[in-house]
Write an enzyme that holds these catalytic residues in place. Structure first.
Site, PDB file in Angstrom:
ATOM      1  N   HIS A 106       0.797  -1.233   0.000  1.00  0.00           N
ATOM      2  CA  HIS A 106       0.000   0.000   0.000  1.00  0.00           C
ATOM      3  C   HIS A 106       0.829   1.283   0.000  1.00  0.00           C
ATOM      4  O   HIS A 106       0.531   2.239   0.726  1.00  0.00           O
ATOM      5  CB  HIS A 106      -0.961   0.000   1.199  1.00  0.00           C
ATOM      6  CG  HIS A 106      -2.043  -1.036   1.130  1.00  0.00           C
ATOM      7  ND1 HIS A 106      -2.491  -1.595  -0.044  1.00  0.00           N
ATOM      8  CD2 HIS A 106      -2.799  -1.618   2.118  1.00  0.00           C
ATOM      9  CE1 HIS A 106      -3.466  -2.466   0.211  1.00  0.00           C
ATOM     10  NE2 HIS A 106      -3.664  -2.512   1.508  1.00  0.00           N
ATOM     11  N   HIS A 175      -9.821   2.159   0.028  1.00  0.00           N
ATOM     12  CA  HIS A 175      -9.783   1.015   0.948  1.00  0.00           C
ATOM     13  C   HIS A 175     -10.911   1.080   1.987  1.00  0.00           C
ATOM     14  O   HIS A 175     -10.673   0.846   3.175  1.00  0.00           O
ATOM     15  CB  HIS A 175      -8.417   0.977   1.628  1.00  0.00           C
ATOM     16  CG  HIS A 175      -7.974  -0.379   2.077  1.00  0.00           C
ATOM     17  ND1 HIS A 175      -8.759  -1.186   2.852  1.00  0.00           N
ATOM     18  CD2 HIS A 175      -6.839  -1.060   1.855  1.00  0.00           C
ATOM     19  CE1 HIS A 175      -8.105  -2.305   3.099  1.00  0.00           C
ATOM     20  NE2 HIS A 175      -6.933  -2.265   2.499  1.00  0.00           N
ATOM     21  N   SER A 176     -12.142   1.360   1.542  1.00  0.00           N
ATOM     22  CA  SER A 176     -13.260   1.393   2.501  1.00  0.00           C
ATOM     23  C   SER A 176     -13.595   0.002   2.989  1.00  0.00           C
ATOM     24  O   SER A 176     -13.575  -0.966   2.224  1.00  0.00           O
ATOM     25  CB  SER A 176     -14.490   2.014   1.845  1.00  0.00           C
ATOM     26  OG  SER A 176     -14.291   3.400   1.721  1.00  0.00           O
ATOM     27  N   ASP A 242      -8.871 -12.873   0.838  1.00  0.00           N
ATOM     28  CA  ASP A 242      -7.912 -11.775   0.655  1.00  0.00           C
ATOM     29  C   ASP A 242      -7.261 -12.028  -0.703  1.00  0.00           C
ATOM     30  O   ASP A 242      -6.078 -12.334  -0.795  1.00  0.00           O
ATOM     31  CB  ASP A 242      -6.892 -11.755   1.792  1.00  0.00           C
ATOM     32  CG  ASP A 242      -6.082 -10.468   1.826  1.00  0.00           C
ATOM     33  OD1 ASP A 242      -6.271  -9.640   0.912  1.00  0.00           O
ATOM     34  OD2 ASP A 242      -5.270 -10.290   2.743  1.00  0.00           O
ATOM     35  N   GLU A 306     -11.710  -3.657  -3.257  1.00  0.00           N
ATOM     36  CA  GLU A 306     -10.708  -2.707  -3.733  1.00  0.00           C
ATOM     37  C   GLU A 306     -10.483  -2.942  -5.228  1.00  0.00           C
ATOM     38  O   GLU A 306      -9.755  -3.855  -5.618  1.00  0.00           O
ATOM     39  CB  GLU A 306      -9.409  -2.897  -2.972  1.00  0.00           C
ATOM     40  CG  GLU A 306      -9.543  -2.712  -1.479  1.00  0.00           C
ATOM     41  CD  GLU A 306      -8.429  -3.429  -0.740  1.00  0.00           C
ATOM     42  OE1 GLU A 306      -7.272  -3.003  -0.836  1.00  0.00           O
ATOM     43  OE2 GLU A 306      -8.706  -4.454  -0.080  1.00  0.00           O
TER      44      GLU A 306
HETATM   45  C1  BGC Z   1      -4.810  -6.470   1.695  1.00  0.00           C
HETATM   46  C2  BGC Z   1      -4.748  -7.187   3.015  1.00  0.00           C
HETATM   47  C3  BGC Z   1      -4.321  -6.200   4.069  1.00  0.00           C
HETATM   48  C4  BGC Z   1      -5.309  -5.058   4.090  1.00  0.00           C
HETATM   49  C5  BGC Z   1      -4.992  -4.006   5.110  1.00  0.00           C
HETATM   50  C6  BGC Z   1      -5.773  -5.341   1.804  1.00  0.00           C
HETATM   51  O1  BGC Z   1      -5.779  -4.619   0.622  1.00  0.00           O
HETATM   52  O2  BGC Z   1      -5.186  -7.330   0.655  1.00  0.00           O
HETATM   53  O3  BGC Z   1      -3.845  -8.284   2.956  1.00  0.00           O
HETATM   54  O4  BGC Z   1      -4.251  -6.796   5.319  1.00  0.00           O
HETATM   55  O5  BGC Z   1      -5.349  -4.469   2.833  1.00  0.00           O
HETATM   56  O6  BGC Z   1      -3.722  -3.557   4.988  1.00  0.00           O
END
Ligand code: BGC
Length: 342
Positions: A106, A175-176, A242, A306
């Site tokens: 991220h 990332h909601s 995930d 997402e």
């Molecule tokens: C990821 C997860 C992660 C989460 C929070 C998501 O986009 O796929 O693995 O834990 O974000 O960081």
């Protein structure tokens, strides 16, 4: 008509003020911060007209400044994981900061979720812009980014645009964390989910895709017809989802996901121009964060949809192109529609 208003929402430790914008249509009210372009609340009605806030978040700025699992934030320069934080472009190797096991996640140690953006009110919405410096968090090129939230009736559109001075990987998303029963409701097991994907990406134990583009046929990842998360997670995929689901490469607006919450009647429909969607069922939440109105957020108390490029695409030739080059424009939109059914 959408009403747009704004107010102060505290100051950063360096004294810069943060603003919070409220977008309000007949059926939806949402709030979004100039810090991280974070969506902090989203109020919609159930089938009886009762309102609930259906996204996880914090009551005050401090919650968002502290380390948290990216509640509501815009993620960049590259959403999701880059294996070992390494990639190369035109023969040059790059090393990003590592912040998630052996990988970069991220955007690194200070992603776009921790940046103060410049806001501008636009018809029915608000646009945030920022410049990410050449070399920031290890990424090449000065990147100018614009993220626009527009609310029309029951539909929220989030548009992402960017331009760069050097070729760079890019992958922007929001990332909601949603819970259609209302944030703070402990489980999402009574939600029915469908995702229009014929294939998904299996991952290794550090959650990097193995490279295989696997058919969903005869697997727990076949969500083309709605599945009830309770029976699916409790009995099958106990850790939860995930995973990236593979969508069309066409860059055309296409329906990709639908979540229905029968008890309230709330329905969320998602459309996007992106080639992928990371479906994440909040597997790493553990109830330790103090959320809005004193709520706690345990494991599986929310889901994220997402829309984005595929994880680690910059290192995989068979994944969609992850690079933005000088002279090009990055331009993607995702639409979230909030309605009710009987
Ligand atoms: C990821 C997860 C992660 C989460 C929070 C998501 O986009 O796929 O693995 O834990 O974000 O960081």
């Amino acid at each position: 008509m959408t009403q747009v208003s704004s107010e102060g929402f505290g100051t950063l430790p360096d004294g810069r003020p943060v603003r919070r914008f409220t977008l309000s249509s007949d059926s939806v009210t949402l709030r979004v911060l100039s810090f991280g372009a974070i969506l902090t609340s989203l109020e919609t009605k159930d089938r009886d007209g009762q309102t609930a806030d259906i996204v996880l978040g914090f009551d005050n700025l401090e919650g968002y400044i502290n380390k948290h699992p990216y509640f509501g934030a815009v993620i960049g320069r590259v959403a999701n994981r880059i294996a070992e934080g390494k990639f190369s472009i035109d023969g040059k190797d790059y090393q990003l900061p590592i912040n998630n096991g052996p990988n970069s996640l991220h955007g690194g140690l200070k992603g776009f979720d921790k940046v103060l953006w410049t806001p501008e009110v636009v018809p029915n919405g608000v646009r945030f812009s920022m410049t990410s410096a050449d070399g920031e968090q290890g990424y090449p090129g000065e990147l100018k980014v614009w993220v626009t939230y527009v609310l029309n009736g029951e539909e929220l559109a989030i548009n992402y645009k960017a331009k760069t001075t050097k070729t760079t990987p890019i992958n922007l998303t929001n990332h909601s964390y949603f819970n259609l029963a209302g944030h703070g409701t402990p489980k999402i097991y009574d939600h029915e989910v469908s995702i229009e994907a014929e294939s998904y990406l299996p991952v290794d134990k550090t959650l990097i895709p193995t490279g295989e583009i696997a058919s969903v046929m005869n697997t727990y990842f076949d969500l083309r017809n709605p599945v009830l998360l309770g029976s699916h997670i409790e009995n099958k995929l106990t850790e939860g989802f995930d995973h990236n689901f593979c969508l069309s490469f066409s860059k055309q607006r296409s329906p990709c996901a639908r979540v229905f919450h029968q008890p309230s009647g709330r329905l969320l429909e998602v459309e996007t121009t992106q080639p992928g969607i990371q479906f994440y069922t909040a597997n790493f939440l553990d109830g330790s964060l103090k959320g809005k109105e004193g709520a706690t957020y345990p494991k599986h108390s929310a889901f994220c949809l997402e829309t984005q490029n595929w994880p680690n695409a910059v290192n995989k030739k068979n994944f969609p192109d992850a690079l933005l080059r000088p002279g090009e424009e990055y331009n993607h939109t995702t639409w979230f529609k909030f309605s009710v059914r009987q």
